[in-house]
Design an enzyme around this catalytic site. Structure first.
Site, PDB file in Angstrom:
ATOM      1  N   ASP A  31       0.828  -1.163  -0.127  1.00 29.32           N
ATOM      2  CA  ASP A  31      -0.179  -0.133  -0.020  1.00 29.32           C
ATOM      3  C   ASP A  31       0.873   1.302   0.046  1.00 29.32           C
ATOM      4  O   ASP A  31       1.757   1.361   0.726  1.00 29.32           O
ATOM      5  CB  ASP A  31      -0.910   0.116   1.197  1.00 29.32           C
ATOM      6  CG  ASP A  31      -2.031   0.830   1.006  1.00 29.32           C
ATOM      7  OD1 ASP A  31      -3.079   0.493   0.978  1.00 29.32           O
ATOM      8  OD2 ASP A  31      -2.006   2.211   1.077  1.00 29.32           O
ATOM      9  N   ILE A  32       0.434   1.991  -0.821  1.00 22.18           N
ATOM     10  CA  ILE A  32       1.284   3.355  -0.875  1.00 22.18           C
ATOM     11  C   ILE A  32       1.231   4.545   0.276  1.00 22.18           C
ATOM     12  O   ILE A  32       2.106   5.151   0.502  1.00 22.18           O
ATOM     13  CB  ILE A  32       1.001   4.260  -2.267  1.00 22.18           C
ATOM     14  CG1 ILE A  32       2.003   5.099  -2.741  1.00 22.18           C
ATOM     15  CG2 ILE A  32      -0.482   4.954  -2.002  1.00 22.18           C
ATOM     16  CD1 ILE A  32       1.634   5.584  -4.367  1.00 22.18           C
ATOM     17  N   ASN A  88     -12.647  -3.211   2.522  1.00 25.76           N
ATOM     18  CA  ASN A  88     -13.619  -1.902   2.741  1.00 25.76           C
ATOM     19  C   ASN A  88     -14.622  -1.818   1.757  1.00 25.76           C
ATOM     20  O   ASN A  88     -14.148  -2.283   0.432  1.00 25.76           O
ATOM     21  CB  ASN A  88     -12.872  -0.789   2.587  1.00 25.76           C
ATOM     22  CG  ASN A  88     -11.831  -0.384   3.757  1.00 25.76           C
ATOM     23  OD1 ASN A  88     -12.067  -0.608   4.854  1.00 25.76           O
ATOM     24  ND2 ASN A  88     -10.486   0.167   3.511  1.00 25.76           N
ATOM     25  N   HIS A 101     -10.105  -5.301  -3.330  1.00 24.12           N
ATOM     26  CA  HIS A 101      -9.013  -5.491  -2.753  1.00 24.12           C
ATOM     27  C   HIS A 101      -8.944  -6.027  -1.365  1.00 24.12           C
ATOM     28  O   HIS A 101      -9.716  -5.298  -0.674  1.00 24.12           O
ATOM     29  CB  HIS A 101      -8.067  -4.610  -3.213  1.00 24.12           C
ATOM     30  CG  HIS A 101      -8.356  -3.251  -2.597  1.00 24.12           C
ATOM     31  ND1 HIS A 101      -9.248  -2.449  -3.315  1.00 24.12           N
ATOM     32  CD2 HIS A 101      -8.178  -2.417  -1.432  1.00 24.12           C
ATOM     33  CE1 HIS A 101      -9.434  -1.214  -2.761  1.00 24.12           C
ATOM     34  NE2 HIS A 101      -8.964  -1.404  -1.499  1.00 24.12           N
ATOM     35  N   HIS A 103      -7.091  -6.073   2.096  1.00 24.09           N
ATOM     36  CA  HIS A 103      -5.898  -5.470   2.882  1.00 24.09           C
ATOM     37  C   HIS A 103      -5.107  -6.445   3.788  1.00 24.09           C
ATOM     38  O   HIS A 103      -5.996  -7.288   4.266  1.00 24.09           O
ATOM     39  CB  HIS A 103      -6.566  -4.156   3.503  1.00 24.09           C
ATOM     40  CG  HIS A 103      -6.831  -3.224   2.935  1.00 24.09           C
ATOM     41  ND1 HIS A 103      -6.092  -1.830   2.759  1.00 24.09           N
ATOM     42  CD2 HIS A 103      -8.271  -2.872   2.305  1.00 24.09           C
ATOM     43  CE1 HIS A 103      -6.708  -0.985   2.323  1.00 24.09           C
ATOM     44  NE2 HIS A 103      -7.688  -1.442   1.819  1.00 24.09           N
TER      45      HIS A 103
END
Ligand code: AMP
Ligand code: ZN
Length: 109
Positions: A31-32, A88, A101, A103
């Site tokens: 994750d950025i 989410n 996606h 997490h």
């Protein structure tokens, strides 16, 4: 593949995002904007908007995401200390990128 979808572009290697793991069905990358020392995103190559849009033929995709998260936690050395995996779902659930996606976060001391 959706032409304007960032995660489709990443999953199809059209960006310079470093891919940590890849299979026929998914990619894994960092994750950025990490919310923990380890924060990975497990992303199917198939474009599905959110959990709400999973179809009857997507059981396998979801299963692969979870198994991949489990394997990546081990690879990152946080499987025994523990981690969280979550989706989410839609804006009210905090989803900002509308390509499903998983997490995976952990690595706290
Ligand atoms: P969500 O809020 O569940 O849609 O999560 C989207 C996540 O994607 C956020 O945690 C972002 O930090 C992350 N993100 C957005 N753009 C990128 C990118 N180019 N590379 C890696 N992660 C990204
Ligand atoms: Zn997409």
């Amino acid at each position: 593949m959706e032409p304007d979808c960032l995660f489709c572009k990443i999953a199809h290697k059209q960006t310079d995002t470093e891919i940590l793991h890849e299979t026929d069905a998914l990619v894994v990358f960092k994750d950025i904007n990490p919310h923990a020392p380890v924060h990975l995103l497990i992303v199917p190559k198939k474009h599905i908007r959110s959990v709400n849009d999973l179809g009857a033929d997507d059981h396998d995709v979801v299963s692969k995401l979870i198994f991949s998260a489990r394997d990546m936690a081990k690879q990152m050395g946080i499987n025994e200390s523990g981690y969280r995996i979550f989706f989410n779902v839609e804006k009210g659930g905090g989803q900002m990128i509308f390509h499903i996606h998983l997490h995976m976060i952990g690595g706290w001391r």
